[in-house]
Scaffold this motif. Structure first.
Motif, mmCIF file in Angstrom:
data_model
loop_
_atom_site.group_PDB
_atom_site.id
_atom_site.type_symbol
_atom_site.label_atom_id
_atom_site.label_comp_id
_atom_site.label_asym_id
_atom_site.label_seq_id
_atom_site.Cartn_x
_atom_site.Cartn_y
_atom_site.Cartn_z
ATOM 1 N N CYS A 171 0.851 -1.206 0.000
ATOM 2 C CA CYS A 171 0.000 0.000 0.000
ATOM 3 C C CYS A 171 0.883 1.251 0.000
ATOM 4 O O CYS A 171 0.635 2.204 -0.759
ATOM 5 N N ASN A 172 1.919 1.229 0.857
ATOM 6 C CA ASN A 172 2.818 2.395 0.935
ATOM 7 C C ASN A 172 3.545 2.619 -0.382
ATOM 8 O O ASN A 172 3.713 3.761 -0.823
ATOM 9 N N ASP A 173 4.001 1.531 -1.001
ATOM 10 C CA ASP A 173 4.732 1.651 -2.271
ATOM 11 C C ASP A 173 3.859 2.301 -3.330
ATOM 12 O O ASP A 173 4.313 3.175 -4.069
ATOM 13 N N TYR A 174 2.612 1.860 -3.402
ATOM 14 C CA TYR A 174 1.713 2.486 -4.387
ATOM 15 C C TYR A 174 1.593 3.987 -4.086
ATOM 16 O O TYR A 174 1.725 4.823 -4.986
ATOM 17 N N CYS A 192 -6.197 -10.316 6.288
ATOM 18 C CA CYS A 192 -4.903 -9.624 6.438
ATOM 19 C C CYS A 192 -4.717 -8.518 5.406
ATOM 20 O O CYS A 192 -3.596 -8.022 5.235
ATOM 21 N N GLY A 193 -5.751 -8.148 4.701
ATOM 22 C CA GLY A 193 -5.661 -7.067 3.725
ATOM 23 C C GLY A 193 -6.125 -5.748 4.327
ATOM 24 O O GLY A 193 -6.475 -5.672 5.509
ATOM 25 N N PRO A 194 -6.146 -4.709 3.504
ATOM 26 C CA PRO A 194 -6.566 -3.389 3.992
ATOM 27 C C PRO A 194 -8.073 -3.310 4.223
ATOM 28 O O PRO A 194 -8.827 -4.152 3.739
ATOM 29 N N THR A 195 -8.494 -2.279 4.920
ATOM 30 C CA THR A 195 -9.929 -2.026 5.092
ATOM 31 C C THR A 195 -10.467 -1.346 3.830
ATOM 32 O O THR A 195 -9.700 -0.835 3.008
ATOM 33 N N GLY A 196 -11.781 -1.344 3.700
ATOM 34 C CA GLY A 196 -12.427 -0.601 2.611
ATOM 35 C C GLY A 196 -12.334 -1.252 1.259
ATOM 36 O O GLY A 196 -12.563 -0.607 0.235
ATOM 37 N N VAL A 197 -11.995 -2.536 1.235
ATOM 38 C CA VAL A 197 -11.944 -3.243 -0.047
ATOM 39 C C VAL A 197 -12.480 -4.666 0.149
ATOM 40 O O VAL A 197 -12.291 -5.288 1.194
ATOM 41 N N GLY A 198 -13.183 -5.127 -0.848
ATOM 42 C CA GLY A 198 -13.699 -6.488 -0.827
ATOM 43 C C GLY A 198 -13.972 -6.927 -2.243
ATOM 44 O O GLY A 198 -13.673 -6.195 -3.195
ATOM 45 N N THR A 221 -17.996 1.730 -10.027
ATOM 46 C CA THR A 221 -18.242 3.134 -10.341
ATOM 47 C C THR A 221 -17.289 4.056 -9.578
ATOM 48 O O THR A 221 -17.084 3.860 -8.378
ATOM 49 N N GLY A 222 -16.745 5.023 -10.276
ATOM 50 C CA GLY A 222 -15.899 6.026 -9.612
ATOM 51 C C GLY A 222 -14.475 5.531 -9.419
ATOM 52 O O GLY A 222 -14.118 4.406 -9.772
ATOM 53 N N THR A 223 -13.673 6.404 -8.828
ATOM 54 C CA THR A 223 -12.275 6.043 -8.559
ATOM 55 C C THR A 223 -12.232 4.894 -7.564
ATOM 56 O O THR A 223 -12.825 4.975 -6.491
ATOM 57 N N PRO A 224 -11.583 3.798 -7.916
ATOM 58 C CA PRO A 224 -11.584 2.655 -6.994
ATOM 59 C C PRO A 224 -10.593 2.826 -5.837
ATOM 60 O O PRO A 224 -9.807 3.776 -5.816
ATOM 61 N N MET A 225 -10.636 1.866 -4.910
ATOM 62 C CA MET A 225 -9.733 1.856 -3.757
ATOM 63 C C MET A 225 -8.438 1.193 -4.220
ATOM 64 O O MET A 225 -8.187 0.020 -3.914
ATOM 65 N N VAL A 226 -7.630 1.953 -4.943
ATOM 66 C CA VAL A 226 -6.468 1.370 -5.631
ATOM 67 C C VAL A 226 -5.510 0.711 -4.632
ATOM 68 O O VAL A 226 -5.121 -0.454 -4.792
ATOM 69 N N GLU A 227 -5.150 1.437 -3.581
ATOM 70 C CA GLU A 227 -4.178 0.855 -2.645
ATOM 71 C C GLU A 227 -4.785 -0.352 -1.932
ATOM 72 O O GLU A 227 -4.074 -1.314 -1.620
ATOM 73 N N GLY A 228 -6.098 -0.314 -1.698
ATOM 74 C CA GLY A 228 -6.775 -1.439 -1.047
ATOM 75 C C GLY A 228 -6.676 -2.692 -1.894
ATOM 76 O O GLY A 228 -6.383 -3.780 -1.392
ATOM 77 N N VAL A 229 -6.919 -2.547 -3.181
ATOM 78 C CA VAL A 229 -6.884 -3.698 -4.086
ATOM 79 C C VAL A 229 -5.465 -4.258 -4.166
ATOM 80 O O VAL A 229 -5.258 -5.484 -4.102
ATOM 81 N N ILE A 230 -4.498 -3.367 -4.268
ATOM 82 C CA ILE A 230 -3.091 -3.802 -4.353
ATOM 83 C C ILE A 230 -2.685 -4.510 -3.049
ATOM 84 O O ILE A 230 -2.035 -5.565 -3.061
#
Ligand code: C6P
Length: 401
Positions: free
Chosen positions: A38-41, A222-228, A269-278
């Motif tokens: 997430c930080n790298d992105y 073990c992933g980020p919040t706000g993504v599924g 729809t809209g800008t996705p949770m890019v860091e969440g997905v990564i």
């Protein structure tokens, strides 16, 4: 499985050696590799996907779409069958709002159960109210399990949708979902599986299960919040209308017409949770490198130890003694679950207390709530002993009133 090595991957555990984290069913801790991804992105790219006509945006788009490929492989799905959502709740709602609103009509039947999390059950109650379809419940057996026989007793030729949990967040039971899916398909129904508590803890192969939909959250694995994710069979996703309209999902828009991008993009729809997905893709790689079967076995061993120790204490009601995953739901006789929880907190033991957003099963159990401990890959026998010690303390302290 080297648990000490695994614990060292988790900064929260490194920084808090006295912490006993037994609330992974609510949210799992995050390992270094996920945080780093997430930080790298953010530090190296930090730009939008699918839009920019410049190198950084192409790179971000590549990472985002590679993540989709990784997550698809994690559950043996195809790339275009993975829709990113805010979490399991959003994915479960998407199925109901899109598939349910489009295809259900009065007289149709939807089967669910009292074991469901609100996010699995409520969207269908809402859709049934709007469409005139009937919501039916699989009768639970005496332990509170969904059985194939009980499922057969409510399945009819009118059944169009089956919405069931794979693993209950209160009881931890594994639903015999593969047999249920086969039976549901025999009457032409589709099956939406709530995988929020299953995907983080067992190997899942959507092709083998043959489920139509599978929803899960990043933060429980073990992933980020706000993504599924919503997994959906491609042919079904193709038939379903989008439920949110706007940026990125549109293809051509005029004053009186609109067309949408292909599946899965029409649902994002809209800008996705890019860091969440990564970060979520990194979490899938991390768990795969340890092995989901190893994790499941580890949780089971810890749970068995905890149950053996708990049974030595009088006045403890365990609601799911026979459960096959890492969840224990119990109460200390006469003690409110939240009061008991305060003792755990004093001992640095993190557990959850209450109805766990699953009020149907708590009322089925005849209680206002339970204390829930849940184990994951980083837990140890020491966590179990501290937990059992805390149960004894809660009992001794509140038992005196
Ligand atoms: N259960 C628990 O402590 P979200 O909140 O959207 O990530 O996941 C919803 C959800 C759906 N189904 C099941 C079986 C779940 O367990 C959950 C989340 C958490 O049990 C928070 S209530």
């Amino acid at each position: 499985m080297d648990v000490n090595k695994i614990r060292n991957d988790f900064p929260v555990l490194r920084d808090n050696p006295d912490l006993h984290y037994l609330d992974s069913a609510a949210m799992a801790l995050k390992p270094d590799c996920v945080i780093k991804a997430c930080n790298d992105y953010n530090s190296k790219l930090g730009v939008n996907v699918h839009r920019g006509v410049y190198r950084l945006s192409y790179e971000a788009t590549d990472l985002y779409e590679e993540a989709r490929e990784t997550i698809a492989k994690f559950i043996n799905a195809s790339f275009e069958e993975i829709v990113f959502t805010r979490g399991a709740s959003a994915a479960l709602n998407l199925v109901a709002e899109s598939y349910g609103m489009e295809f259900l009509k009065p007289g149709d039947e939807v089967i669910t159960s009292e074991l469901e999390h609100h996010s699995s059950h409520m969207p269908w109650m809402n859709v049934c109210r709007k469409t005139g379809a009937t919501l039916k419940y699989v009768p639970l057996d005496k332990e509170g399990r969904i059985t194939v026989e009980a499922f057969k007793s409510v399945l009819t030729s009118k059944t169009k949708v089956v919405a069931l949990t794979y693993v209950s967040n209160v009881m931890g039971y594994i639903t015999p979902i593969k047999d249920i899916i086969r039976l549901a398909h025999e009457v032409g129904a589709v099956v939406s599986v709530d995988g929020a508590q299953a995907v983080p803890h067992m190997s899942i192969d959507v092709k083998d299960l043959d489920c139509d939909f599978l929803s899960f959250s990043g933060h429980k694995l073990c992933g980020p919040t706000g993504v599924g994710c919503l997994y959906g069979k491609h042919k079904l996703l193709e038939m379903m209308p989008p439920i949110e309209f706007g940026g990125d999902m549109a293809d051509t828009v005029t004053k009186d017409s609109m067309t949408f991008k292909a599946t899965p993009y029409k649902f994002e729809t809209g800008t996705p949770m890019v860091e969440g997905v990564i970060g979520l893709a990194e979490a899938c790689k991390y768990l795969s490198s340890i092995g989901l079967d190893n994790i499941a076995l580890h949780e089971k061993k810890l749970r068995e130890l905890a149950i053996t120790e708990l049974k030595k204490i009088d006045g403890i009601k365990i609601y799911n003694e026979s459960c096959e995953t890492g969840i224990i739901s119990f109460n200390v006789d006469g003690v409110h679950p939240h009061d008991a929880a305060s003792v755990f907190d004093n001992n640095n033991v993190c557990i959850r207390a209450g109805h766990h957003c699953a009020q149907l099963i708590t009322s089925w159990l005849g209680t206002i709530g339970t204390v829930r401990a849940s184990f994951y890959l980083y837990n140890t026998e020491e966590d179990v002993h501290k937990f059992v010690e805390s149960v004894k303390e809660a009992k001794d302290f509140f038992g005196t009133f």
